[in-house]
Scaffold this motif. Sequence first.
Motif: not given
Length: 385
Positions: A295-296, A292, A288-289
């Motif tokens: 995406a950032l 994320a 998940a991290k």
Amino acid sequence: MASVQGYDVEVVEGVRRFVEREVLGKAQALEADEVYPSHIVKGLAGLGLFGICVPQVYGGLELDIPTYAKLMEELGYGWTTLNCFINGHCSASSILAKYGTEAQRTSLLPRMASGELRVAIALTEPSGGSDLQAIRTSATRLPDGTYRLRGNKIFITNGERAGAVVVLTRTGRGKSAFSLFVIEKGRAGFRVGAHARTMAHRHVDVTELNFDDVIVSADDLVGGVEGSGLAQMLDALETGRIAMAASAVGLARSALKSSVDYAAERSSFGQPIGQHQAIQGLLADMAAKTAAARALVHEAAQFKAQGQRSDMMAGMAKLFAGEVCAEVALNCVRIHGGSGFVSDFPAERYYREAPYFILTEGSNEIQRTVIARRLLKGDAQAIGL
């Protein structure tokens, strides 16, 4: 150019294939080998990656920032040493392409695009690293119009193998105190000093550079005008931080895959360790991290590509991706258990490489300061918050 999600698919696929063919499954042996991986560097040059930021008119690829970031992610997935060969050079070429004089661009950029001339960035000094305004290296203008350069730089990536450096110096006082000079090696008084012994990236030379009364001409002043060096460098660092963040995502992806594979193969108490809830929790958080962070990074790259001030977005991408990378690398070691502590498995390499992305291109502590100051000035709306 075929594109999806804002980046050039064909170029990225070419790099992905190169990494699969030349690097994946071989990085441990490449790092352990005492011989410099010249064939890998030649392969990067053959793909045109030393010309990522060089305009096509000078023989480069002239790729956009989202594609650059995606390339760095794919290289980091294979072996983050590759990123160290590329990133500083690309920062230097972006500075020269955007701010250099036509003579500088014509003389340097074609050779940089081909990889014939590799260029390093010289910022850090014994008295200051992330705080660029603390530098003491100076360039004093002489009566004949030349400059006398004095100072010492440390921790310069590719300081030995680079044929030239872009060096930040003091040329005055106040906000316009800094200038950039691009200096090819071979000048009297310009020498490579001690090599640092680093915990990772053993084939990347990290050195001191000493400037002992080096005489440089006004033609070596980037853009030909004093006082713009800090702004020129900060602009390039925004892109560099996005590239480092993307590299961290690549490493995190690799550590995650290694962890998933090991969890499926290794058994304890009569079943694969991946069936244990504790391991599943680690894997879920890691995935998940990492997603994320990716995406950032993509959002920061798109933001920078629009030509907007990007110190906050680039800082957030580097901060988050660097910290996620370190966490995922540590969890990879946890999942591997004792095997994660030996060099037979890549887990220990991930763990050694990950801190690099917390420390370089401005430490994460500096990124927190930059982000907070922008927020306190009410700039959050600039990024849609």
